[in-house]
Design a protein around this motif. Structure first.
Motif, short mmCIF file in Angstrom:
data_model
loop_
_atom_site.label_atom_id
_atom_site.label_comp_id
_atom_site.label_asym_id
_atom_site.label_seq_id
_atom_site.Cartn_x
_atom_site.Cartn_y
_atom_site.Cartn_z
N PHE A 92 4.26 12.38 6.10
CA PHE A 92 3.22 13.23 6.96
C PHE A 92 2.65 14.23 7.39
O PHE A 92 1.46 14.10 8.27
N SER A 93 2.10 15.09 6.09
CA SER A 93 0.90 15.45 5.87
C SER A 93 -0.15 15.09 5.59
O SER A 93 -1.25 15.29 6.58
N ILE A 94 -0.35 13.34 4.98
CA ILE A 94 -1.43 12.62 5.33
C ILE A 94 -1.88 12.43 6.76
O ILE A 94 -2.36 11.84 7.23
N ILE A 116 3.24 4.94 2.13
CA ILE A 116 4.73 4.55 2.41
C ILE A 116 4.27 2.48 1.19
O ILE A 116 5.45 3.44 0.28
N LYS A 117 3.88 2.01 1.10
CA LYS A 117 3.53 1.34 -0.30
C LYS A 117 3.77 1.42 -0.95
O LYS A 117 4.18 0.87 -2.26
N PHE A 118 2.68 2.46 -1.78
CA PHE A 118 2.48 2.92 -2.68
C PHE A 118 3.75 4.13 -3.20
O PHE A 118 4.50 3.39 -4.31
N TYR A 119 4.55 4.74 -2.61
CA TYR A 119 5.61 5.00 -2.91
C TYR A 119 6.75 3.97 -3.59
O TYR A 119 7.76 4.34 -3.99
N ILE A 120 6.66 2.86 -2.85
CA ILE A 120 7.63 1.52 -2.57
C ILE A 120 7.62 1.37 -4.12
O ILE A 120 8.15 1.23 -4.87
N SER A 169 -3.58 5.44 6.50
CA SER A 169 -3.75 5.62 5.41
C SER A 169 -2.18 6.04 4.87
O SER A 169 -1.53 6.55 3.88
N HIS A 170 -1.25 6.69 5.62
CA HIS A 170 0.28 7.16 5.87
C HIS A 170 0.72 5.87 5.59
O HIS A 170 2.07 5.53 4.50
N ILE A 171 0.73 4.97 5.98
CA ILE A 171 1.11 3.67 5.88
C ILE A 171 0.68 2.65 4.30
O ILE A 171 1.68 2.34 3.29
N LYS A 172 -0.44 3.02 4.07
CA LYS A 172 -0.69 2.14 2.96
C LYS A 172 0.07 3.73 1.79
O LYS A 172 0.42 3.34 0.63
N PHE A 212 2.45 14.01 -6.41
CA PHE A 212 3.96 13.42 -5.52
C PHE A 212 3.05 13.90 -3.64
O PHE A 212 3.57 12.75 -2.88
N ILE A 213 2.25 14.00 -3.14
CA ILE A 213 1.56 14.90 -2.46
C ILE A 213 0.44 14.52 -1.92
O ILE A 213 0.46 13.17 -0.92
N SER A 214 -0.46 13.85 -2.83
CA SER A 214 -2.61 13.67 -2.29
C SER A 214 -1.82 11.92 -2.03
O SER A 214 -0.99 11.54 -3.03
N PHE A 215 -2.81 12.23 -1.49
CA PHE A 215 -3.02 10.39 -1.15
C PHE A 215 -3.24 9.73 -2.67
O PHE A 215 -4.52 10.16 -2.61
#
Length: 397
Positions: free
Chosen positions: A25-27, A45-49, A40-43, A350-353
């Motif tokens: 949400f922040s990104i 999400i992929k990073f988190y996966i 960037s938020h979609i990216k 865990f928060i920064s892109f």
């Protein structure tokens, strides 16, 4: 397998999911509609996966196996760091990335934090709770940590280089170091830091010329706003000055999601990555910032509990290394925007892109969870490479 799944710490898992939600949400707030950053938020999400895959994978791998072969992992890591000096690409003044095609890049300096934790834990666990000897143990461990520090400093990555020293100090502290050695070390480090700060303030112009000569002029822009703001250029002070103003404008409850007056007008650089705490403070206010810090506190508290419950010698060393790494990143990142620390480009965990930093942090938590799953087993003396093996006792005739 089912019994191991039941041992997974549900609180830590919930904390990771909550931090993921805050991150996405922040990104989105500071990248939505911006040409280069949109999506960037979609990216993320992929990073988190990928990060959760690494977390799950390391959770079910017996960490003692990784400790057993830590020496070979360390040597490989040093080789990769050296390789970066020749083939690495530069971002924000630091030559620290290896690119794989156009869509993926790896920052080995981030990866080496986890490698160093594994290696130092492997050495300390074989001391079998004996006191650390200065010349035989403390000095070699310092040299093994100094080697990657020098390599990464040469690549202009001050933030990650300092993290190696913090990890070393954290592991030495619980590695049964003698009190006198610890006291002398703290006095030396504290005295050196104080002397360095005072020298920078009083001999600013001479040090500035020296840094320019050795092609480290960007360090001036990091240290001047922190130590001598009255001598800092407008460009150097721009980032931290606007960040402080944005944090202050957030007040108690914030200016509102996606309505931050500073972060939405790009007055604060890198609000999606290094400066994401500024977005949190301005748009969510003191309450939102405090809740994020509370999540970090609970995460670290749960990891310490796992270390205390572990019956194996290596588990607590690994966890303390991870805790030291995360505490340094949190304090350095937030402290830089409050004027407590220099701006070094360290991401907020865990928060920064960022793909590499998130992957390493998630893998580190997976390692902690592996300690929870396997640290209750009967301790085994795993055979290890001769370099950090204790000599076998002589047989009596």
């Amino acid at each position: 397998m089912l019994q191991k799944i039941k041992k997974i710490d549900g609180v830590i898992l919930v904390i990771l999911v909550l931090l993921m939600v805050v991150s996405i949400f922040s990104i989105y707030s500071v990248t939505h509609g911006r040409d280069r950053l949109d999506g960037s938020h979609i990216k993320m999400i992929k990073f988190y996966i990928v990060g959760f895959i690494a977390f799950i994978g390391l959770t079910f791998v017996d960490y003692r196996l990784l400790v057993k072969y830590a020496l070979y992992v360390y040597i490989t890591g040093i080789g990769i760091l050296i390789l970066v000096s020749f083939v690495g690409t530069e971002q924000n003044g630091a030559q620290g990335w290896i690119k794989f095609g156009n869509s993926f890049s790896l920052q080995p300096a981030e990866l080496f934090k986890l490698i160093l934790i594994l290696f130092l834990a492997a050495v300390l666990v074989r001391k079998n709770k004996n006191k650390l000897l200065f010349w035989r143990d403390v000095v070699p461990l310092g040299l093994f940590s100094l080697m990657p520090f020098v390599i990464v400093i040469s690549q202009n990555d001050l933030g990650n280089a300092l993290s190696y020293i913090v990890i070393l100090i954290g592991l030495l502290w619980i590695g049964n170091i003698k009190f006198t050695h610890a006291l002398i070390g703290l006095l030396v480090i504290g005295g050196s830091a104080a002397a360095g700060i005072m020298s920078y303030i009083h001999y600013h112009d001479e040090i500035k010329d020296f840094l320019v000569d050795i092609k480290r002029s960007h360090w001036i822009e990091r240290f001047d706003p922190w130590l001598v703001p009255d001598k800092a250029t407008a460009k150097a002070i721009y980032h931290t000055k606007n960040a402080k103003m944005a944090i202050a404008s957030g007040g108690m409850s914030g200016e509102g999601y996606m309505t931050g007056s500073s972060v939405q007008t790009d007055r604060v650089p890198y609000t999606y990555s290094d400066s994401i705490f500024v977005q949190i403070a301005e748009e969510y206010g003191f309450v939102g910032s405090a809740l994020v810090l509370l999540l970090y506190f609970i995460l670290i508290h749960r990891m310490i509990l796992i270390a205390l419950e572990c019956k194996d010698r290596g588990g607590p060393f690994l966890i303390v290394g991870v805790v030291a790494m995360l505490l340094y990143q949190i304090f350095e990142n937030i402290g830089a925007f409050l004027g407590l620390m220099p701006l070094t480009g360290i991401t907020l965990p865990f928060i920064s892109f960022g793909g590499t930093s998130l992957l390493i942090n998630m893998a580190s938590i997976g390692l902690v969870m592996s300690v929870r799953l396997h640290g209750q087993d009967v301790e085994e003396d795993l055979p290890s490479p001769a370099l950090y093996s204790s000599p076998a006792p002589a047989k009596r005739s």
